[in-house]
Design an enzyme around this catalytic site. Structure first.
Site, PDB file in Angstrom:
ATOM      1  N   TRP A  15       0.677  -1.959  -8.754  1.00 32.16           N
ATOM      2  CA  TRP A  15       2.309  -2.386  -9.442  1.00 32.16           C
ATOM      3  C   TRP A  15       2.707  -3.878 -10.228  1.00 32.16           C
ATOM      4  CZ3 TRP A  15       7.411  -0.120  -8.606  1.00 32.16           C
ATOM      5  CH2 TRP A  15       8.348  -0.024 -10.097  1.00 32.16           C
ATOM      6  N   ARG A  16       2.386  -4.071  -9.095  1.00 30.62           N
ATOM      7  CA  ARG A  16       3.752  -5.543  -8.842  1.00 30.62           C
ATOM      8  C   ARG A  16       2.922  -6.651  -8.876  1.00 30.62           C
ATOM      9  NH1 ARG A  16       8.961  -3.542  -6.712  1.00 30.62           N
ATOM     10  NH2 ARG A  16       8.608  -1.972  -6.462  1.00 30.62           N
ATOM     11  N   ASP A  54      -4.719   1.997  -6.325  1.00 28.84           N
ATOM     12  CA  ASP A  54      -4.751   2.991  -7.499  1.00 28.84           C
ATOM     13  C   ASP A  54      -3.344   1.534  -7.907  1.00 28.84           C
ATOM     14  OD1 ASP A  54      -2.737   4.805  -8.330  1.00 28.84           O
ATOM     15  OD2 ASP A  54      -0.792   4.178  -7.834  1.00 28.84           O
ATOM     16  N   TYR A  79       0.599  -0.879 -15.932  1.00 31.14           N
ATOM     17  CA  TYR A  79       1.119  -1.973 -14.721  1.00 31.14           C
ATOM     18  C   TYR A  79       1.321  -3.597 -15.313  1.00 31.14           C
ATOM     19  CZ  TYR A  79       1.685   1.988 -11.866  1.00 31.14           C
ATOM     20  OH  TYR A  79       1.694   2.972 -11.195  1.00 31.14           O
ATOM     21  N   LYS A 134       8.935   3.337 -27.025  1.00 33.98           N
ATOM     22  CA  LYS A 134       7.953   3.455 -25.703  1.00 33.98           C
ATOM     23  C   LYS A 134       7.604   4.980 -26.531  1.00 33.98           C
ATOM     24  CE  LYS A 134       8.641   2.709 -21.472  1.00 33.98           C
ATOM     25  NZ  LYS A 134       9.218   2.535 -19.941  1.00 33.98           N
ATOM     26  N   HIS A 153       0.413   9.747 -16.480  1.00 35.16           N
ATOM     27  CA  HIS A 153       0.805   8.918 -15.708  1.00 35.16           C
ATOM     28  C   HIS A 153       2.168   9.582 -15.779  1.00 35.16           C
ATOM     29  CE1 HIS A 153       2.114   4.249 -15.239  1.00 35.16           C
ATOM     30  NE2 HIS A 153       2.760   5.073 -14.313  1.00 35.16           N
ATOM     31  N   LEU A 176       8.589   3.350  -0.030  1.00 33.69           N
ATOM     32  CA  LEU A 176       9.942   2.797   0.538  1.00 33.69           C
ATOM     33  C   LEU A 176      10.729   2.318  -0.589  1.00 33.69           C
ATOM     34  CD1 LEU A 176       8.433  -0.315   2.992  1.00 33.69           C
ATOM     35  CD2 LEU A 176       8.632   1.714   3.377  1.00 33.69           C
ATOM     36  N   GLY A 211      10.582   1.710  -3.338  1.00 33.71           N
ATOM     37  CA  GLY A 211      10.916   0.015  -3.702  1.00 33.71           C
ATOM     38  C   GLY A 211      11.477  -0.423  -3.340  1.00 33.71           C
ATOM     39  N   ARG A 249       2.811  -8.155   5.572  1.00 38.77           N
ATOM     40  CA  ARG A 249       2.711  -6.812   5.540  1.00 38.77           C
ATOM     41  C   ARG A 249       2.093  -6.032   4.714  1.00 38.77           C
ATOM     42  NH1 ARG A 249       8.152  -7.954   2.028  1.00 38.77           N
ATOM     43  NH2 ARG A 249       9.426  -8.535   4.243  1.00 38.77           N
TER      44      ARG A 249
HETATM   45  N1  LIG Z   1       2.782   7.242 -10.437  1.00 41.47           N
HETATM   46  C1  LIG Z   1       4.467   6.506 -11.048  1.00 41.47           C
HETATM   47  O1  LIG Z   1       4.852   7.359 -11.944  1.00 41.47           O
HETATM   48  C2  LIG Z   1       4.323   5.367 -10.478  1.00 41.47           C
HETATM   49  C3  LIG Z   1       5.960   4.971 -10.467  1.00 41.47           C
HETATM   50  C4  LIG Z   1       5.433   3.265  -9.373  1.00 41.47           C
HETATM   51  C5  LIG Z   1       4.950   2.761  -8.712  1.00 41.47           C
HETATM   52  N2  LIG Z   1       3.672   3.600  -8.446  1.00 41.47           N
HETATM   53  C6  LIG Z   1       2.834   3.217  -7.635  1.00 41.47           C
HETATM   54  O2  LIG Z   1       3.309   3.440  -5.811  1.00 41.47           O
HETATM   55  C7  LIG Z   1       3.240   1.701  -5.749  1.00 41.47           C
HETATM   56  C8  LIG Z   1       4.018   1.795  -4.875  1.00 41.47           C
HETATM   57  O3  LIG Z   1       5.398   1.650  -5.362  1.00 41.47           O
HETATM   58  P1  LIG Z   1       6.231   0.489  -4.952  1.00 41.47           P
HETATM   59  O4  LIG Z   1       5.852  -0.790  -5.407  1.00 41.47           O
HETATM   60  O5  LIG Z   1       7.479   0.544  -5.258  1.00 41.47           O
HETATM   61  O6  LIG Z   1       5.866   0.803  -3.303  1.00 41.47           O
HETATM   62  P2  LIG Z   1       7.318   0.833  -1.789  1.00 41.47           P
HETATM   63  O7  LIG Z   1       5.948   0.322  -0.932  1.00 41.47           O
HETATM   64  O8  LIG Z   1       8.034   1.180  -1.742  1.00 41.47           O
HETATM   65  O9  LIG Z   1       8.374  -1.102  -2.530  1.00 41.47           O
HETATM   66  C9  LIG Z   1       7.445  -2.592  -2.018  1.00 41.47           C
HETATM   67  C10 LIG Z   1       8.411  -3.082  -2.336  1.00 41.47           C
HETATM   68  O10 LIG Z   1       8.965  -2.875  -1.436  1.00 41.47           O
HETATM   69  C11 LIG Z   1       9.375  -4.499  -0.568  1.00 41.47           C
HETATM   70  N3  LIG Z   1       9.324  -4.513   1.206  1.00 41.47           N
HETATM   71  C12 LIG Z   1       8.474  -3.438   1.311  1.00 41.47           C
HETATM   72  N4  LIG Z   1       8.329  -3.668   2.907  1.00 41.47           N
HETATM   73  C13 LIG Z   1       9.540  -4.698   3.217  1.00 41.47           C
HETATM   74  C14 LIG Z   1      10.880  -5.109   4.574  1.00 41.47           C
HETATM   75  N5  LIG Z   1       9.828  -4.947   5.427  1.00 41.47           N
HETATM   76  N6  LIG Z   1      11.680  -5.248   4.004  1.00 41.47           N
HETATM   77  C15 LIG Z   1      12.057  -5.849   2.214  1.00 41.47           C
HETATM   78  N7  LIG Z   1      11.415  -5.464   1.661  1.00 41.47           N
HETATM   79  C16 LIG Z   1      10.013  -4.805   2.131  1.00 41.47           C
HETATM   80  C17 LIG Z   1       8.175  -5.232  -1.266  1.00 41.47           C
HETATM   81  O11 LIG Z   1       8.569  -6.613  -1.452  1.00 41.47           O
HETATM   82  P3  LIG Z   1       7.570  -7.611  -0.547  1.00 41.47           P
HETATM   83  O12 LIG Z   1       6.590  -7.742  -2.002  1.00 41.47           O
HETATM   84  O13 LIG Z   1       7.628  -8.965  -0.862  1.00 41.47           O
HETATM   85  O14 LIG Z   1       6.899  -6.869   0.401  1.00 41.47           O
HETATM   86  C18 LIG Z   1       8.254  -4.630  -3.136  1.00 41.47           C
HETATM   87  O15 LIG Z   1       9.055  -4.866  -3.520  1.00 41.47           O
HETATM   88  C19 LIG Z   1       3.009   0.826  -7.326  1.00 41.47           C
HETATM   89  O16 LIG Z   1       2.052  -0.256  -6.396  1.00 41.47           O
HETATM   90  C20 LIG Z   1       2.188   1.578  -8.307  1.00 41.47           C
HETATM   91  O17 LIG Z   1       0.920   1.378  -7.473  1.00 41.47           O
HETATM   92  C21 LIG Z   1       3.638   4.677  -9.300  1.00 41.47           C
END
Ligand SMILES: NC(=O)c1ccc[n+]([C@@H]2O[C@H](COP(=O)([O-])OP(=O)(O)OC[C@H]3O[C@@H](n4cnc5c(N)ncnc54)[C@H](OP(=O)(O)O)[C@@H]3O)[C@@H](O)[C@H]2O)c1
Length: 300
Positions: A21-22, A50, A55, A99, A130, A214, A216, A270
Protein backbone atom coordinates in the site's frame (compact mmCIF):
# COMPACT_ATOMS: atom_id res chain seq x y z
CA UNK A 1 8.86 -19.39 7.26
CA UNK A 2 5.67 -21.21 8.11
CA UNK A 3 3.13 -21.56 5.29
CA UNK A 4 -0.66 -21.62 5.51
CA UNK A 5 -2.63 -23.83 3.13
CA UNK A 6 -5.81 -22.31 1.77
CA UNK A 7 -9.01 -24.35 1.89
CA UNK A 8 -9.97 -26.55 -1.11
CA UNK A 9 -7.13 -25.38 -3.36
CA UNK A 10 -3.49 -26.25 -3.79
CA UNK A 11 -2.21 -22.84 -2.77
CA UNK A 12 -0.32 -21.75 0.32
CA UNK A 13 0.67 -18.31 1.60
CA UNK A 14 3.64 -17.31 3.72
CA UNK A 15 2.55 -16.72 7.33
CA UNK A 16 3.83 -13.14 7.11
CA UNK A 17 2.72 -11.20 4.03
CA UNK A 18 4.27 -8.06 2.62
CA UNK A 19 1.73 -5.33 1.79
CA UNK A 20 2.58 -2.67 -0.77
CA UNK A 21 0.00 0.00 0.00
CA UNK A 22 2.78 2.43 0.93
CA UNK A 23 5.15 1.61 -1.94
CA UNK A 24 4.48 4.93 -3.70
CA UNK A 25 5.10 6.85 -0.43
CA UNK A 26 8.78 5.91 -0.51
CA UNK A 27 10.81 8.90 -1.71
CA UNK A 28 12.96 6.37 -3.60
CA UNK A 29 10.66 4.79 -6.16
CA UNK A 30 13.45 3.34 -8.32
CA UNK A 31 13.13 -0.25 -9.54
CA UNK A 32 16.32 -0.92 -7.56
CA UNK A 33 14.62 0.10 -4.31
CA UNK A 34 11.44 -1.85 -5.08
CA UNK A 35 13.59 -4.88 -5.89
CA UNK A 36 15.52 -4.43 -2.64
CA UNK A 37 12.24 -4.69 -0.68
CA UNK A 38 11.09 -7.73 -2.67
CA UNK A 39 14.45 -9.43 -2.17
CA UNK A 40 14.49 -8.63 1.56
CA UNK A 41 11.00 -10.12 1.91
CA UNK A 42 11.86 -13.24 -0.09
CA UNK A 43 15.03 -13.70 1.98
CA UNK A 44 12.78 -13.85 5.07
CA UNK A 45 10.59 -16.48 3.38
CA UNK A 46 7.85 -13.89 2.81
CA UNK A 47 6.61 -14.92 -0.63
CA UNK A 48 3.10 -13.45 -0.53
CA UNK A 49 2.60 -9.84 -1.62
CA UNK A 50 -0.62 -7.92 -1.00
CA UNK A 51 -1.75 -5.35 -3.57
CA UNK A 52 -4.90 -3.47 -4.56
CA UNK A 53 -5.68 -1.78 -7.85
CA UNK A 54 -6.05 1.58 -6.07
CA UNK A 55 -2.86 1.59 -3.96
CA UNK A 56 -0.79 4.74 -4.43
CA UNK A 57 -3.59 6.27 -6.52
CA UNK A 58 -3.35 3.30 -8.91
CA UNK A 59 0.48 3.52 -9.07
CA UNK A 60 1.75 0.78 -6.72
CA UNK A 61 0.99 -2.25 -8.90
CA UNK A 62 2.83 -0.58 -11.77
CA UNK A 63 5.84 0.22 -9.56
CA UNK A 64 6.02 -3.35 -8.28
CA UNK A 65 5.38 -4.73 -11.77
CA UNK A 66 8.50 -3.03 -13.11
CA UNK A 67 10.57 -5.38 -10.99
CA UNK A 68 8.66 -8.37 -12.37
CA UNK A 69 9.10 -7.09 -15.93
CA UNK A 70 12.84 -6.75 -15.36
CA UNK A 71 13.26 -10.28 -14.00
CA UNK A 72 10.78 -12.84 -15.26
CA UNK A 73 12.08 -15.47 -12.80
CA UNK A 74 10.55 -13.52 -9.87
CA UNK A 75 6.89 -14.33 -10.55
CA UNK A 76 7.22 -18.05 -9.82
CA UNK A 77 8.78 -17.27 -6.42
CA UNK A 78 5.76 -15.37 -5.12
CA UNK A 79 2.02 -15.29 -4.62
CA UNK A 80 0.24 -12.10 -5.67
CA UNK A 81 -2.98 -10.96 -4.01
CA UNK A 82 -4.87 -7.97 -5.35
CA UNK A 83 -8.18 -6.30 -4.58
CA UNK A 84 -10.83 -4.31 -6.34
CA UNK A 85 -14.23 -2.61 -6.08
CA UNK A 86 -13.16 0.77 -4.65
CA UNK A 87 -13.40 3.45 -7.35
CA UNK A 88 -11.42 6.54 -6.35
CA UNK A 89 -12.54 9.96 -7.56
CA UNK A 90 -9.01 11.32 -7.88
CA UNK A 91 -7.68 13.52 -10.68
CA UNK A 92 -7.15 10.32 -12.68
CA UNK A 93 -10.95 9.99 -12.95
CA UNK A 94 -12.29 13.54 -13.41
CA UNK A 95 -15.70 12.15 -14.43
CA UNK A 96 -16.30 10.52 -11.03
CA UNK A 97 -18.22 12.82 -8.67
CA UNK A 98 -17.67 10.66 -5.58
CA UNK A 99 -15.68 7.68 -4.38
CA UNK A 100 -17.87 4.59 -4.77
CA UNK A 101 -17.78 0.77 -4.78
CA UNK A 102 -18.42 -1.37 -7.85
CA UNK A 103 -18.78 -5.16 -7.68
CA UNK A 104 -20.34 -5.53 -11.15
CA UNK A 105 -18.90 -8.23 -13.41
CA UNK A 106 -17.74 -5.61 -15.91
CA UNK A 107 -15.82 -3.71 -13.24
CA UNK A 108 -14.22 -6.81 -11.71
CA UNK A 109 -13.10 -8.00 -15.14
CA UNK A 110 -11.62 -4.64 -16.13
CA UNK A 111 -9.85 -4.24 -12.79
CA UNK A 112 -8.29 -7.72 -13.00
CA UNK A 113 -7.08 -7.01 -16.54
CA UNK A 114 -5.49 -3.78 -15.29
CA UNK A 115 -3.79 -5.55 -12.35
CA UNK A 116 -2.46 -8.27 -14.66
CA UNK A 117 -1.07 -5.67 -17.07
CA UNK A 118 0.46 -3.56 -14.30
CA UNK A 119 2.01 -6.55 -12.55
CA UNK A 120 3.31 -8.13 -15.78
CA UNK A 121 1.71 -11.46 -14.98
CA UNK A 122 -1.04 -13.58 -16.49
CA UNK A 123 -2.67 -14.62 -13.20
CA UNK A 124 -3.32 -13.40 -9.65
CA UNK A 125 -3.12 -15.96 -6.86
CA UNK A 126 -6.09 -14.37 -5.13
CA UNK A 127 -8.49 -11.52 -5.88
CA UNK A 128 -10.27 -9.92 -2.92
CA UNK A 129 -13.38 -7.78 -2.98
CA UNK A 130 -11.85 -4.82 -1.15
CA UNK A 131 -14.88 -3.52 0.78
CA UNK A 132 -18.50 -4.68 1.15
CA UNK A 133 -20.56 -2.99 -1.55
CA UNK A 134 -24.14 -2.23 -0.43
CA UNK A 135 -25.22 -2.51 -4.06
CA UNK A 136 -23.53 -5.90 -4.60
CA UNK A 137 -25.65 -8.25 -6.72
CA UNK A 138 -24.32 -11.46 -5.19
CA UNK A 139 -25.38 -13.63 -8.14
CA UNK A 140 -23.54 -11.40 -10.61
CA UNK A 141 -20.42 -10.89 -8.46
CA UNK A 142 -20.21 -14.57 -7.51
CA UNK A 143 -20.54 -15.68 -11.14
CA UNK A 144 -17.88 -13.16 -12.19
CA UNK A 145 -15.43 -14.47 -9.57
CA UNK A 146 -16.13 -18.10 -10.58
CA UNK A 147 -15.58 -17.21 -14.25
CA UNK A 148 -12.28 -15.44 -13.48
CA UNK A 149 -11.09 -18.57 -11.63
CA UNK A 150 -12.29 -20.87 -14.44
CA UNK A 151 -10.44 -18.70 -16.98
CA UNK A 152 -7.22 -18.97 -14.94
CA UNK A 153 -6.97 -15.19 -14.50
CA UNK A 154 -7.18 -15.62 -10.72
CA UNK A 155 -6.40 -18.81 -8.85
CA UNK A 156 -8.79 -18.03 -5.99
CA UNK A 157 -11.09 -15.37 -4.58
CA UNK A 158 -11.70 -13.83 -1.20
CA UNK A 159 -13.00 -10.74 0.55
CA UNK A 160 -11.76 -7.92 2.72
CA UNK A 161 -13.48 -6.00 5.51
CA UNK A 162 -16.50 -8.34 5.21
CA UNK A 163 -18.59 -9.71 8.07
CA UNK A 164 -20.02 -13.24 7.88
CA UNK A 165 -23.51 -12.35 6.50
CA UNK A 166 -21.86 -10.48 3.62
CA UNK A 167 -19.40 -13.21 2.60
CA UNK A 168 -21.97 -15.98 3.13
CA UNK A 169 -24.34 -14.21 0.73
CA UNK A 170 -21.59 -14.08 -1.90
CA UNK A 171 -20.41 -17.63 -1.20
CA UNK A 172 -23.98 -18.87 -1.66
CA UNK A 173 -23.76 -17.80 -5.31
CA UNK A 174 -20.35 -19.36 -6.04
CA UNK A 175 -19.04 -22.80 -7.03
CA UNK A 176 -15.49 -22.02 -5.83
CA UNK A 177 -14.70 -21.42 -2.16
CA UNK A 178 -13.88 -17.96 -0.86
CA UNK A 179 -10.51 -18.48 0.83
CA UNK A 180 -9.50 -15.22 2.53
CA UNK A 181 -10.99 -12.41 4.60
CA UNK A 182 -8.57 -9.55 5.17
CA UNK A 183 -9.55 -7.36 8.12
CA UNK A 184 -7.91 -4.80 10.37
CA UNK A 185 -6.41 -6.46 13.45
CA UNK A 186 -3.69 -5.18 15.75
CA UNK A 187 -2.95 -4.56 19.40
CA UNK A 188 -4.71 -1.20 18.92
CA UNK A 189 -7.61 -2.61 16.87
CA UNK A 190 -9.10 -5.54 18.76
CA UNK A 191 -12.61 -5.53 17.24
CA UNK A 192 -12.20 -8.76 15.23
CA UNK A 193 -11.47 -10.68 18.44
CA UNK A 194 -14.76 -9.64 20.01
CA UNK A 195 -17.28 -8.95 17.24
CA UNK A 196 -17.43 -12.55 16.02
CA UNK A 197 -15.35 -11.97 12.87
CA UNK A 198 -12.47 -14.26 13.87
CA UNK A 199 -14.93 -16.93 15.06
CA UNK A 200 -16.87 -16.81 11.78
CA UNK A 201 -13.66 -16.79 9.74
CA UNK A 202 -12.52 -19.96 11.52
CA UNK A 203 -15.94 -21.62 11.22
CA UNK A 204 -16.01 -21.02 7.46
CA UNK A 205 -12.38 -22.04 6.85
CA UNK A 206 -11.18 -18.65 5.59
CA UNK A 207 -7.60 -17.47 6.10
CA UNK A 208 -7.64 -14.34 8.30
CA UNK A 209 -5.23 -11.73 6.94
CA UNK A 210 -4.58 -8.83 9.34
CA UNK A 211 -4.10 -5.44 7.71
CA UNK A 212 -2.24 -2.64 9.53
CA UNK A 213 -0.86 -5.10 12.12
CA UNK A 214 1.12 -2.25 13.74
CA UNK A 215 -1.98 -0.04 13.51
CA UNK A 216 -0.35 1.66 10.52
CA UNK A 217 2.57 2.76 12.74
CA UNK A 218 0.31 4.34 15.41
CA UNK A 219 1.67 1.75 17.84
CA UNK A 220 4.82 3.89 17.86
CA UNK A 221 2.97 7.20 18.14
CA UNK A 222 1.61 9.42 20.87
CA UNK A 223 -1.89 8.09 21.48
CA UNK A 224 -2.62 6.96 25.02
CA UNK A 225 -3.15 3.25 24.24
CA UNK A 226 0.16 3.11 22.37
CA UNK A 227 1.94 4.81 25.25
CA UNK A 228 0.42 2.35 27.73
CA UNK A 229 1.44 -0.74 25.78
CA UNK A 230 4.88 0.29 24.51
CA UNK A 231 6.85 -0.20 27.74
CA UNK A 232 5.49 -3.75 27.86
CA UNK A 233 6.48 -4.39 24.23
CA UNK A 234 9.92 -2.91 24.92
CA UNK A 235 10.37 -5.20 27.96
CA UNK A 236 9.31 -8.30 26.03
CA UNK A 237 11.55 -7.33 23.11
CA UNK A 238 14.51 -6.92 25.46
CA UNK A 239 13.77 -10.24 27.22
CA UNK A 240 13.65 -12.10 23.89
CA UNK A 241 16.52 -10.12 22.35
CA UNK A 242 14.15 -8.88 19.68
CA UNK A 243 12.27 -5.83 18.40
CA UNK A 244 8.96 -4.26 19.46
CA UNK A 245 7.42 -4.62 15.98
CA UNK A 246 8.22 -8.35 16.04
CA UNK A 247 6.62 -8.74 19.48
CA UNK A 248 3.48 -7.01 18.10
CA UNK A 249 3.38 -9.48 15.19
CA UNK A 250 4.00 -12.40 17.58
CA UNK A 251 0.96 -11.28 19.60
CA UNK A 252 -1.19 -11.76 16.46
CA UNK A 253 0.56 -15.03 15.54
CA UNK A 254 -0.23 -16.43 19.00
CA UNK A 255 -3.98 -16.44 18.27
CA UNK A 256 -5.35 -19.89 17.36
CA UNK A 257 -7.09 -18.61 14.19
CA UNK A 258 -3.68 -18.60 12.43
CA UNK A 259 -3.74 -14.89 11.64
CA UNK A 260 -1.48 -13.82 8.75
CA UNK A 261 -0.18 -10.28 9.43
CA UNK A 262 0.19 -8.09 6.33
CA UNK A 263 3.28 -6.03 7.11
CA UNK A 264 3.54 -2.55 5.61
CA UNK A 265 6.97 -1.10 6.28
CA UNK A 266 8.84 0.64 3.45
CA UNK A 267 12.10 0.25 5.36
CA UNK A 268 14.36 -2.53 4.05
CA UNK A 269 16.08 -2.73 7.45
CA UNK A 270 12.71 -3.45 9.10
CA UNK A 271 11.84 -6.12 6.53
CA UNK A 272 15.08 -7.86 7.43
CA UNK A 273 14.56 -10.05 10.48
CA UNK A 274 10.74 -10.16 10.20
CA UNK A 275 10.72 -13.97 10.17
CA UNK A 276 12.12 -13.93 13.73
CA UNK A 277 8.62 -12.91 14.88
CA UNK A 278 7.61 -16.56 14.48
CA UNK A 279 10.10 -17.61 17.16
CA UNK A 280 8.82 -15.18 19.80
CA UNK A 281 6.73 -16.85 22.49
CA UNK A 282 3.73 -15.00 23.89
CA UNK A 283 2.16 -17.05 26.66
CA UNK A 284 -1.49 -16.68 27.67
CA UNK A 285 -0.84 -14.31 30.58
CA UNK A 286 1.44 -12.09 28.49
CA UNK A 287 -1.16 -12.04 25.68
CA UNK A 288 -3.76 -10.67 28.09
CA UNK A 289 -1.27 -8.28 29.67
CA UNK A 290 -0.82 -6.66 26.24
CA UNK A 291 -4.60 -6.74 25.59
CA UNK A 292 -5.40 -5.02 28.88
CA UNK A 293 -2.62 -2.43 28.54
CA UNK A 294 -3.90 -1.47 25.08
CA UNK A 295 -7.59 -1.41 25.95
CA UNK A 296 -7.00 0.40 29.23
CA UNK A 297 -9.66 -1.73 30.93
CA UNK A 298 -9.47 -4.75 33.18
CA UNK A 299 -11.22 -7.82 31.79
CA UNK A 300 -14.82 -8.21 32.97
N1 LIG B 1 -7.81 -4.50 3.04
C1 LIG B 1 -7.75 -3.25 3.45
O1 LIG B 1 -8.75 -2.54 3.53
C2 LIG B 1 -6.41 -2.69 3.84
C3 LIG B 1 -6.33 -1.43 4.46
C4 LIG B 1 -5.05 -0.98 4.81
C5 LIG B 1 -3.92 -1.75 4.55
N2 LIG B 1 -4.06 -2.95 3.91
C6 LIG B 1 -2.89 -3.82 3.65
O2 LIG B 1 -2.14 -3.95 4.83
C7 LIG B 1 -0.79 -3.62 4.58
C8 LIG B 1 -0.13 -3.12 5.81
O3 LIG B 1 -0.77 -1.94 6.28
P1 LIG B 1 0.09 -0.85 7.02
O4 LIG B 1 1.15 -0.34 6.12
O5 LIG B 1 -0.83 0.12 7.67
O6 LIG B 1 0.80 -1.82 8.11
P2 LIG B 1 1.60 -1.58 9.46
O7 LIG B 1 2.71 -2.56 9.40
O8 LIG B 1 0.63 -1.61 10.58
O9 LIG B 1 2.14 -0.09 9.40
C9 LIG B 1 3.22 0.27 8.60
C10 LIG B 1 3.65 1.66 9.05
O10 LIG B 1 4.23 1.53 10.35
C11 LIG B 1 5.51 2.13 10.35
N3 LIG B 1 6.41 1.38 11.21
C12 LIG B 1 6.74 0.09 11.13
N4 LIG B 1 7.62 -0.26 12.10
C13 LIG B 1 7.85 0.85 12.79
C14 LIG B 1 8.67 1.14 13.90
N5 LIG B 1 9.42 0.20 14.48
N6 LIG B 1 8.68 2.40 14.38
C15 LIG B 1 7.90 3.36 13.79
N7 LIG B 1 7.11 3.14 12.72
C16 LIG B 1 7.09 1.89 12.23
C17 LIG B 1 5.98 2.04 8.91
O11 LIG B 1 6.94 3.06 8.67
P3 LIG B 1 8.28 2.69 7.83
O12 LIG B 1 7.82 2.48 6.43
O13 LIG B 1 9.13 3.89 8.02
O14 LIG B 1 8.86 1.46 8.45
C18 LIG B 1 4.70 2.25 8.15
O15 LIG B 1 4.41 3.64 7.98
C19 LIG B 1 -0.89 -2.62 3.41
O16 LIG B 1 0.34 -2.52 2.69
C20 LIG B 1 -1.96 -3.24 2.59
O17 LIG B 1 -1.42 -4.29 1.81
C21 LIG B 1 -5.27 -3.43 3.57
Amino acid sequence: MQRINLTDIELSLSRLIYGVWRLADDPDQSIKQVRAKIDAALAEGITTFDHADIYGNYECEQLFGQALAQDSSLRSKMELISKCDICLNTEKFPDRRVKYYDTSAAYLNSSVELSLRNLHTDYLDCLLIHRPDPLMNAAETGAALDALIDAGKIRSAGVSNFHAPEWRLLQGHMRHRLVINQVEISILCQDAFLNGDLSDIQSDGLAPLAWSPLAGGRLFGDEAAAQRVRPLLARLAAEQNSRMDLVAFAWLLAHPAHILPVVGTNNVGRIQGLSEALAIKIDRETWFEIWVAASGNELP
